[in-house]
Write a protein that holds these residues in place. Sequence first.
Motif, PDB file in Angstrom:
ATOM      1  N   TYR A  49       0.884  -0.953  -0.038  1.00  0.00           N
ATOM      2  CA  TYR A  49       0.045  -0.073  -0.124  1.00  0.00           C
ATOM      3  C   TYR A  49       0.768   1.037   0.034  1.00  0.00           C
ATOM      4  N   THR A  71       0.880   3.669   1.973  1.00  0.00           N
ATOM      5  CA  THR A  71       1.173   4.190   3.232  1.00  0.00           C
ATOM      6  C   THR A  71       1.730   2.961   4.251  1.00  0.00           C
ATOM      7  N   SER A  72       2.056   1.688   3.606  1.00  0.00           N
ATOM      8  CA  SER A  72       2.375   0.646   4.361  1.00  0.00           C
ATOM      9  C   SER A  72       3.859   0.475   4.185  1.00  0.00           C
ATOM     10  N   VAL A  91       2.742  -6.127   1.691  1.00  0.00           N
ATOM     11  CA  VAL A  91       1.482  -6.632   2.336  1.00  0.00           C
ATOM     12  C   VAL A  91       1.421  -8.217   1.808  1.00  0.00           C
ATOM     13  N   PRO A 114      -4.521 -15.440  10.047  1.00  0.00           N
ATOM     14  CA  PRO A 114      -4.726 -14.662  11.285  1.00  0.00           C
ATOM     15  C   PRO A 114      -4.892 -13.225  10.614  1.00  0.00           C
ATOM     16  N   ASN A 115      -5.219 -12.296  11.655  1.00  0.00           N
ATOM     17  CA  ASN A 115      -5.258 -10.966  11.320  1.00  0.00           C
ATOM     18  C   ASN A 115      -4.427 -10.246  10.849  1.00  0.00           C
ATOM     19  N   GLY A 116      -4.573  -9.507   9.701  1.00  0.00           N
ATOM     20  CA  GLY A 116      -3.422  -8.797   9.363  1.00  0.00           C
ATOM     21  C   GLY A 116      -2.655  -9.433   8.342  1.00  0.00           C
ATOM     22  N   ALA A 117      -2.923 -10.821   7.806  1.00  0.00           N
ATOM     23  CA  ALA A 117      -2.194 -11.594   6.976  1.00  0.00           C
ATOM     24  C   ALA A 117      -2.224 -11.051   5.583  1.00  0.00           C
ATOM     25  N   GLY A 118      -3.272 -10.497   5.132  1.00  0.00           N
ATOM     26  CA  GLY A 118      -3.285  -9.962   3.793  1.00  0.00           C
ATOM     27  C   GLY A 118      -4.429 -10.383   3.094  1.00  0.00           C
ATOM     28  N   LYS A 119      -5.622 -11.043   3.818  1.00  0.00           N
ATOM     29  CA  LYS A 119      -6.524 -11.607   3.241  1.00  0.00           C
ATOM     30  C   LYS A 119      -7.534 -10.425   2.281  1.00  0.00           C
ATOM     31  N   THR A 120      -7.757  -9.478   2.859  1.00  0.00           N
ATOM     32  CA  THR A 120      -8.675  -8.381   2.565  1.00  0.00           C
ATOM     33  C   THR A 120      -7.796  -7.938   1.364  1.00  0.00           C
ATOM     34  N   THR A 121      -6.482  -7.691   1.411  1.00  0.00           N
ATOM     35  CA  THR A 121      -5.771  -7.130   0.479  1.00  0.00           C
ATOM     36  C   THR A 121      -5.781  -8.092  -0.797  1.00  0.00           C
ATOM     37  N   GLU A 135     -15.407 -11.650   5.086  1.00  0.00           N
ATOM     38  CA  GLU A 135     -15.774 -11.650   6.458  1.00  0.00           C
ATOM     39  C   GLU A 135     -17.584 -11.024   6.553  1.00  0.00           C
ATOM     40  N   HIS A 178     -13.636 -16.359   9.341  1.00  0.00           N
ATOM     41  CA  HIS A 178     -12.728 -16.763  10.218  1.00  0.00           C
ATOM     42  C   HIS A 178     -13.411 -17.934  11.020  1.00  0.00           C
TER      43      HIS A 178
HETATM   44  N1  LIG Z   1      -5.517   0.909   3.194  1.00  0.00           N
HETATM   45  C1  LIG Z   1      -4.413   0.471   3.711  1.00  0.00           C
HETATM   46  N2  LIG Z   1      -3.324   1.134   3.769  1.00  0.00           N
HETATM   47  C2  LIG Z   1      -2.073   0.680   4.299  1.00  0.00           C
HETATM   48  N3  LIG Z   1      -1.894  -0.466   4.920  1.00  0.00           N
HETATM   49  C3  LIG Z   1      -2.908  -1.430   4.978  1.00  0.00           C
HETATM   50  C4  LIG Z   1      -4.143  -0.893   4.242  1.00  0.00           C
HETATM   51  N4  LIG Z   1      -5.074  -1.761   4.505  1.00  0.00           N
HETATM   52  C5  LIG Z   1      -4.388  -2.822   5.179  1.00  0.00           C
HETATM   53  N5  LIG Z   1      -3.072  -2.658   5.450  1.00  0.00           N
HETATM   54  C6  LIG Z   1      -2.063  -3.357   5.976  1.00  0.00           C
HETATM   55  O1  LIG Z   1      -1.991  -4.429   5.308  1.00  0.00           O
HETATM   56  C7  LIG Z   1      -1.690  -5.553   5.959  1.00  0.00           C
HETATM   57  C8  LIG Z   1      -3.056  -6.687   5.739  1.00  0.00           C
HETATM   58  O2  LIG Z   1      -3.860  -6.051   6.032  1.00  0.00           O
HETATM   59  P1  LIG Z   1      -5.398  -7.118   5.683  1.00  0.00           P
HETATM   60  O3  LIG Z   1      -6.387  -5.844   5.938  1.00  0.00           O
HETATM   61  O4  LIG Z   1      -5.061  -7.547   4.287  1.00  0.00           O
HETATM   62  O5  LIG Z   1      -5.383  -8.236   6.415  1.00  0.00           O
HETATM   63  P2  LIG Z   1      -6.427  -9.203   6.840  1.00  0.00           P
HETATM   64  O6  LIG Z   1      -5.942 -10.643   6.478  1.00  0.00           O
HETATM   65  O7  LIG Z   1      -7.766  -8.977   5.958  1.00  0.00           O
HETATM   66  O8  LIG Z   1      -6.841  -9.103   8.316  1.00  0.00           O
HETATM   67  P3  LIG Z   1      -8.033  -9.282   9.169  1.00  0.00           P
HETATM   68  O9  LIG Z   1      -8.225 -10.697   9.470  1.00  0.00           O
HETATM   69  O10 LIG Z   1      -7.949  -8.508  10.282  1.00  0.00           O
HETATM   70  O11 LIG Z   1      -9.289  -8.758   8.257  1.00  0.00           O
HETATM   71  C9  LIG Z   1      -1.879  -5.264   7.552  1.00  0.00           C
HETATM   72  O12 LIG Z   1      -0.640  -5.021   8.090  1.00  0.00           O
HETATM   73  C10 LIG Z   1      -2.453  -3.861   7.249  1.00  0.00           C
HETATM   74  O13 LIG Z   1      -1.972  -2.999   8.387  1.00  0.00           O
END
Ligand SMILES: Nc1ncnc2c1ncn2[C@@H]1O[C@H](COP(=O)(O)OP(=O)(O)OP(=O)(O)O)[C@@H](O)[C@H]1O
Lengths: 253, 286
Positions: B13, B15-16, B20, B39-46, B171, B203
């Motif tokens: 990202y 800003t990251s 990711v 797990p949370n923050g793994a990158g699934k949403t990304t 989710e 989850h």
């Molecule tokens: N819009 C964004 N800008 C910058 N960094 C982001 C953004 N969205 C997510 N991140 C970072 O990317 C990483 C992965 O985030 P992501 O949301 O993909 O995780 P996730 O697996 O969906 O987690 P969760 O189970 O909590 O939903 C995290 O470290 C998060 O801080």
Amino acid sequence: MNKSEKSYVSSLYPITKLVFVACLIVSVFFLYNYIYDLVCFAAMVAIAASDGKGKAYIKTILKTIFILIVLIFLMQSFLHSGTHVLWHWGILTIHKEGIWYAINLSTTLLVIGGAIALLFKITEVEDLIHSLENSGMSPRATYVILSTLQIIPQMKMKSAVIMDAQRSRGVETEGNLMVRIKAFFPSLAPLVLSSIVGTEERAITLEARAFTANVKKTCLDMPQDSKHDKVLRIVLLVLLGILIVGRIILWIL
Amino acid sequence: MDIVEVRDLTYKYPTSSDQVLRGVSLRVKKGEFCSIIGPNGAGKTTLCNAIRGLVPHFYKGDMQGEVLINGQSTMDVSLADLALSVGFVFQNPFTQISGIAKTVFGELAFGLENLGVEPDEIRRRVSRMLEVAKLQDLAERSPFEISGGQQQRVALASIIIMEPEILVIDEPTSQLDPQSTEEIFEIIQLMKMQGKTIILVEHKIDLVAQYSDHVVLIEDGSIVMDGSTDEILSDPAVLQHGTSLPQFALLGIEMRKRGYRLDKIPITEAQAVEQIGGYFTEKAVD
Ligand SMILES: Nc1ncnc2c1ncn2[C@@H]1O[C@H](COP(=O)(O)OP(=O)(O)OP(=O)(O)O)[C@@H](O)[C@H]1O
Ligand SMILES: [Mg+2]
């Protein structure tokens, strides 16, 4: 209110209402007269009331624009200097000119704010969007208008949620004015932040529903423009024209 | 050809500070129900954002590798066009309401109006969708004045009604109670039966076990496990990656440890009844 008994106001085409409100706002700048402003305001309350929304309208005004106007009124009456002193205490002085200026300015603001609030009390967003698009406005432009308009109701809804959260953390949010003001600031940051995030997600939502897709849209429930509406719009614009021309002639003479 | 193919995708990202997604490759077949866990923050949403094209069209940032939808790179298709083949439903029901429609009926019709579908056809499709999503009683209500679970069903229905081939669902039930969760899964199941391809982040691992064909486990931006649901969710290695296993799998693994011989580790209730129940009846016969 009975739905089948449509009020006159709700039978009007949204663009007509938009033109009315715009004419009202422009006219205020050309007349700049507090009596005219107050008459306009009374008329707006009457219009809202005729649509069965008088109470809700006054409530909205009191909660939003009114507070702002009181503040501006106080500031202007103290800040504006003149020759006729009305009241004096320490470094604070109110001049007669200041009061006049403050009255004119605040009634003008009352009409401008009141007119915008009126538009959204008597028009459904959906109808307004459809008719704007129908008159050739691009979806992107309507989208900008729409998302601006949505910020306020969204913030209202979210602030209720945040207030709840702050309360459960022990922040007092109810009681006298001072308590409320103190509660206001800790709620502000999460409100603004979450509204920004919400706007991003909502942009995705509209995109997902093909809002900006390049096709001719259909509409299930298109508000109907009528001859009556067209005549009304022309009359409004002509009246505004007369007002502007009259004003300019008076200035020149 | 696979309907979704992610090729060596690396993304950061704007800003990251760190990447990711790191070298993610994934194939999803047409009609498959693929669950993404981790797990949370793994990158699934990304990863979902990348499949939907929001990465990189909406979020910008650095992207390497590519995502192919029906063989076509998401880079070469506009977001609006991608929306027609990939429907995206996310976590927060509130922000998925358009804010334009006055009623739930209008909310479902909104997407079709934007596509220029004929009014009669819209009415037909909305009525059918209201039935499928069990929303008939709410048709005339304001979408803002219904419960979160109902809003999530409206959000899902509003996307499904546009008939995308692929549904990416992130989710959808995290803010819902068990009853509403069940209802959402019933709708998703129905879509699978209609041949849609489904990519779900979830989850609630027991539900993943029950519904999906294919499971992908992501940790720290990399895919660490990828295979059939039976294979992945019966593997104790999953526990090493910050993710849980279905309760029946845990039971089966524990039983094996204690010397019970099971043909395979069960992951759903039905399999457990077959495997473990069978074991006990055999024992009883002995
Ligand atoms: N819009 C964004 N800008 C910058 N960094 C982001 C953004 N969205 C997510 N991140 C970072 O990317 C990483 C992965 O985030 P992501 O949301 O993909 O995780 P996730 O697996 O969906 O987690 P969760 O189970 O909590 O939903 C995290 O470290 C998060 O801080
Ligand atoms: Mg996520």
